[in-house]
Design a protein around this motif. Structure first.
Motif, PDB file in Angstrom:
ATOM      1  N   LYS A  88     -92.982 -55.305  24.413  1.00 25.37           N
ATOM      2  CA  LYS A  88     -92.136 -54.505  24.373  1.00 25.37           C
ATOM      3  C   LYS A  88     -92.429 -53.650  26.314  1.00 25.37           C
ATOM      4  O   LYS A  88     -93.781 -53.544  26.528  1.00 25.37           O
ATOM      5  N   ASP A 158     -87.098 -55.804  25.576  1.00 22.11           N
ATOM      6  CA  ASP A 158     -88.414 -56.106  24.253  1.00 22.11           C
ATOM      7  C   ASP A 158     -88.127 -58.286  24.388  1.00 22.11           C
ATOM      8  O   ASP A 158     -86.900 -58.679  24.200  1.00 22.11           O
ATOM      9  N   ARG A 165     -83.781 -58.263  24.851  1.00 27.19           N
ATOM     10  CA  ARG A 165     -82.820 -56.911  24.597  1.00 27.19           C
ATOM     11  C   ARG A 165     -83.289 -56.446  25.971  1.00 27.19           C
ATOM     12  O   ARG A 165     -84.488 -56.013  25.960  1.00 27.19           O
ATOM     13  N   SER A 167     -82.574 -52.872  28.343  1.00 30.84           N
ATOM     14  CA  SER A 167     -81.519 -50.736  28.452  1.00 30.84           C
ATOM     15  C   SER A 167     -82.014 -51.040  29.722  1.00 30.84           C
ATOM     16  O   SER A 167     -83.335 -51.077  30.525  1.00 30.84           O
ATOM     17  N   ARG A 171     -80.124 -46.989  27.902  1.00 31.50           N
ATOM     18  CA  ARG A 171     -78.823 -47.965  27.294  1.00 31.50           C
ATOM     19  C   ARG A 171     -78.825 -49.118  27.583  1.00 31.50           C
ATOM     20  O   ARG A 171     -78.824 -49.598  28.724  1.00 31.50           O
ATOM     21  N   TRP A 172     -78.934 -49.862  26.294  1.00 35.77           N
ATOM     22  CA  TRP A 172     -78.585 -51.198  26.496  1.00 35.77           C
ATOM     23  C   TRP A 172     -77.036 -51.243  27.238  1.00 35.77           C
ATOM     24  O   TRP A 172     -76.264 -51.156  26.877  1.00 35.77           O
ATOM     25  N   THR A 175     -78.865 -58.064  26.181  1.00 29.24           N
ATOM     26  CA  THR A 175     -79.206 -59.056  24.708  1.00 29.24           C
ATOM     27  C   THR A 175     -78.741 -60.670  25.490  1.00 29.24           C
ATOM     28  O   THR A 175     -78.439 -61.276  25.065  1.00 29.24           O
TER      29      THR A 175
END
Length: 225
Positions: A88, A158, A165, A167, A171-172, A175
């Motif tokens: 991460k 991540d 993934r 953000s 906020r995402w 992916t």
């Protein structure tokens, strides 16, 4: 009173060569971070980089890239002691000015010409996942995003196996999956052209649970912010 800033690396076992809970200090304004390496293409070049005061950044200082080069070449700054495959990462960025204001987070870098890049562009209003091989960029996935000019934002990613993934400001947004081989590499920051870009608050945590995404997947998901 001089401020002192840290790029905090929360490093947990796994592939990272840094000790657990190591801290990477940016040092004082007007200097370069001790131990960092700086690359322009495949040549060492620290000229565009310096530590500057910025009251809105974590700890009041930031690592700034400032150049007049308009050829589109990439400039990378990284700490060679931090290496990981699954991790991460979090970084603050501020795209202050430039013909095409952009910046990014470098991951899994095995050489200055081979790495993964999470790029943010205020000009395109886009976030992209880019795989660079032999200096040639290939966009794996991208999404329209609210990338501000001259304002601090936070980018998080991540990575587990082939999966990214991502953000933006908590906020995402995307992916994505990279079908190339998973490899251990360095973590750093990136800019280009005649930009003025600042970075701060870099945090890196290695995954050590052995869980990976399906490396055979090639789908992407994202949303317009």
């Amino acid at each position: 009173m001089l401020h002192r800033c840290c790029l905090t690396a929360l490093l947990i076992c796994g592939s990272l060569t840094l000790a657990s809970a190591a801290t990477i200090s940016l040092g004082q304004p007007g200097t370069l971070p001790a131990g960092f390496q700086f690359w322009h293409g495949n040549k060492a070049d620290s000229a565009p980089w310096s530590v500057v005061r910025d009251s809105a950044a974590d700890h009041g200082v930031a690592l700034e890239y400032s150049a007049t080069d308009k050829r589109g070449d990439a400039f990378i700054a990284f700490d060679p002691s931090a290496r990981a495959a699954d991790l991460k990462a979090r970084v603050q960025f501020r795209l202050i000015r430039g013909r095409l204001p952009s910046g990014g987070l470098v991951l899994r870098m095995t050489s200055p010409d081979d790495y993964d890049l999470i790029k943010v562009s205020a000009y395109e209003e886009r976030l992209s996942v880019i795989h660079v091989i032999n200096g040639q960029p290939n966009e794996i996935a991208g999404v329209d995003a609210e990338i501000a000019k001259d304002d601090w934002q936070t980018l998080e990613v991540d990575m587990r196996g082939s999966e990214f993934r991502i953000s933006l400001d908590g906020r995402w947004v995307l992916t994505a999956f990279d079908r190339s081989a998973v490899r251990e590499g360095h973590v750093g920051v990136w800019s280009e052209n005649d930009n003025v870009t600042r970075f701060g608050g870099l945090q890196v945590t290695a995954h050590d649970d052995g869980q990976h995404a399906d490396s055979g997947a090639d789908q992407t998901r994202g949303e317009r912010r």
